[in-house]
Design an enzyme around this catalytic site. Structure first.
Site, PDB file in Angstrom:
ATOM      1  N   GLU A  79       1.053  -1.441   0.231  1.00 26.39           N
ATOM      2  CA  GLU A  79       0.372  -0.072   0.165  1.00 26.39           C
ATOM      3  C   GLU A  79       0.798   1.143   0.491  1.00 26.39           C
ATOM      4  O   GLU A  79       0.623   2.793  -0.747  1.00 26.39           O
ATOM      5  CB  GLU A  79      -0.887   0.115   1.151  1.00 26.39           C
ATOM      6  CG  GLU A  79      -2.318  -1.273   0.524  1.00 26.39           C
ATOM      7  CD  GLU A  79      -2.954  -0.738  -0.031  1.00 26.39           C
ATOM      8  OE1 GLU A  79      -2.971   0.375  -0.825  1.00 26.39           O
ATOM      9  OE2 GLU A  79      -3.629  -2.409  -0.629  1.00 26.39           O
ATOM     10  N   TYR A 111      -6.826   5.608   3.925  1.00 18.61           N
ATOM     11  CA  TYR A 111      -7.029   5.442   3.177  1.00 18.61           C
ATOM     12  C   TYR A 111      -6.097   3.704   3.353  1.00 18.61           C
ATOM     13  O   TYR A 111      -5.972   2.666   3.326  1.00 18.61           O
ATOM     14  CB  TYR A 111      -5.860   5.656   1.576  1.00 18.61           C
ATOM     15  CG  TYR A 111      -6.715   4.785   0.736  1.00 18.61           C
ATOM     16  CD1 TYR A 111      -7.681   4.236   0.167  1.00 18.61           C
ATOM     17  CD2 TYR A 111      -5.287   4.048   0.473  1.00 18.61           C
ATOM     18  CE1 TYR A 111      -7.840   3.938  -0.839  1.00 18.61           C
ATOM     19  CE2 TYR A 111      -5.934   2.851  -0.281  1.00 18.61           C
ATOM     20  CZ  TYR A 111      -6.389   2.724  -1.259  1.00 18.61           C
ATOM     21  OH  TYR A 111      -6.794   1.701  -2.161  1.00 18.61           O
ATOM     22  N   ASP A 129     -10.248   6.717  -1.562  1.00 18.31           N
ATOM     23  CA  ASP A 129      -8.729   7.335  -2.487  1.00 18.31           C
ATOM     24  C   ASP A 129      -9.611   7.515  -3.367  1.00 18.31           C
ATOM     25  O   ASP A 129     -10.865   8.171  -3.662  1.00 18.31           O
ATOM     26  CB  ASP A 129      -7.989   6.742  -2.368  1.00 18.31           C
ATOM     27  CG  ASP A 129      -7.749   5.788  -3.632  1.00 18.31           C
ATOM     28  OD1 ASP A 129      -8.736   5.452  -4.354  1.00 18.31           O
ATOM     29  OD2 ASP A 129      -7.058   4.782  -4.189  1.00 18.31           O
TER      30      ASP A 129
END
Ligand code: SF4
Length: 357
Positions: free
Chosen positions: A33, A116, A134
């Site tokens: 991520e 996020y 997002d």
């Protein structure tokens, strides 16, 4: 079938096969991520492999020298991500005995992890039903529900979060969040979304009203104002040979109110040295500019604020007794130690550090 089912079905048939999707190890999801922030999947893949090969777990990452982490990051850009990742690994080792957090609330407190990323990790690894929003996901939602409000407003983000809470499945939140990510980059794309073959088209308000092009709506950004600051480091040796200089407190309805800075002449545009010395500012401050030697290097610095770009020039000027007395009437004389105790803008702090005085 409702939106959730349609989306999950689409995902099971079309999901991208990515190495971190074969794992529910939060370390792998976290690394992927962070790498994928501001990076395309195709570019991030090789970095992901290199990274987890070099640092197979959080202990290895924490123990690595910072230079090695940065070297592996080289070419990806946004190096603060690598620095934060390294600091976060140390934070996890020292504060959590190396055990990665197992919920959203703890992840959000880890260095470099925003809402996020925390939602993605918590939903994928720990089944927490928290929407990972997002730009991609918000685009799908504004189109699906014809949300007119600008997506760059926090109230809109809250509205989209609430809407997602209604459709995120309790049993498969990780799949749902990943489905939204893939759907946004493969079908509901920013330009030319594949509406004709979209499995959600019959429930999509934007498609049904032929207004897909309207979403997502963004509030135009305020234009950036450019300002030209000329700061004067007026210094003089005091009795004990210690260097003193003048500062002033900022007043008025402007940036850095009540903070201390060097005497400042602001111009509407860049200005050469001759015009600078002829500016009425000198007269207003009762300083004779004709005898002033703008000696030493002029230091140029750029400073960015949300809606302002400041081009600052710093001039060092040793002042004589007369000028010193005039300046002293409207400015505060300080030495470096006294200056350290005052609140000042980061730009001024940066200058003083760079001067190495
Ligand atoms: Fe996106 Fe078009 Fe599908 Fe609506 S119909 S969700 S705009 S791809």
């Amino acid at each position: 079938m409702d939106i959730t089912e349609l989306l999950l079905n689409w995902y099971s048939e079309n999901k991208r096969l990515l190495p971190w999707r074969e794992s529910d190890n939060p370390y792998h999801i976290w690394i992927s991520e962070i790498i994928l922030q501001q990076t395309r999947v195709e570019q991030g893949l090789a970095y992901y492999h290199r990274f987890v090969d070099a640092f197979p777990d959080v202990f290895a990452l924490a123990a690595a020298p910072a230079e090695k982490v940065l070297r592996l990051w080289q070419g990806l850009g946004y190096y603060s991500r690598a620095r934060n990742l390294h600091q976060a690994a140390n934070q996890i080792v020292s504060d959590h005995n190396g055990k990665l957090p197992d919920n959203y609330k703890d992840w959000i407190n880890i260095k470099g992890v925003g809402s996020y990323t925390a939602a993605a990790i918590a939903s994928i690894c720990f089944n927490e039903p928290i929407p990972a929003l997002d730009g991609n996901v918000m685009r799908i939602l504004t189109r699906l529900f014809a949300v007119d409000q600008p997506v760059n407003k926090s109230a809109t983000k809250k509205l989209l979060y609430d809407l997602t809470m209604e459709i995120i499945p309790q049993d498969k939140p990780g799949d749902f969040n990943q489905a939204m990510m893939d759907f946004g980059s493969m079908v509901c794309k920013p330009a030319r979304p594949l509406c004709a073959s979209c499995v959600l088209s019959h429930t999509c308000h934007a498609f049904q009203s032929d207004t897909v092009y309207k979403y997502p709506r963004k509030e135009p950004k305020k234009p950036v104002r450019e300002r030209f600051f000329h700061y004067f480091f007026f210094f003089y040796p005091a009795r004990d040979n210690e260097m003193r200089f003048f500062v002033q407190k900022r007043t008025g309805n402007d940036i850095w109110k009540n903070m201390y800075e060097l005497p400042l002449l602001e111009t509407k545009e860049p200005i050469n040295r001759e015009n600078l010395l002829n500016d009425p500012w000198w007269k207003a401050n009762r300083i004779d500019s004709t005898n002033l030697l703008l000696n030493g290097q002029v230091l140029e610095m750029k400073h960015l604020l949300t809606h302002q770009r400041i081009f600052a020039s710093f001039y060092q000027i040793r002042v004589d007794g007369v000028t010193k007395n005039r300046l002293a009437k409207q400015h505060l004389s300080v030495n470096l130690h006294e200056f350290e105790t005052l609140a000042k803008p980061a730009l001024i702090e940066r200058y003083i550090k760079q001067m190495n005085v």
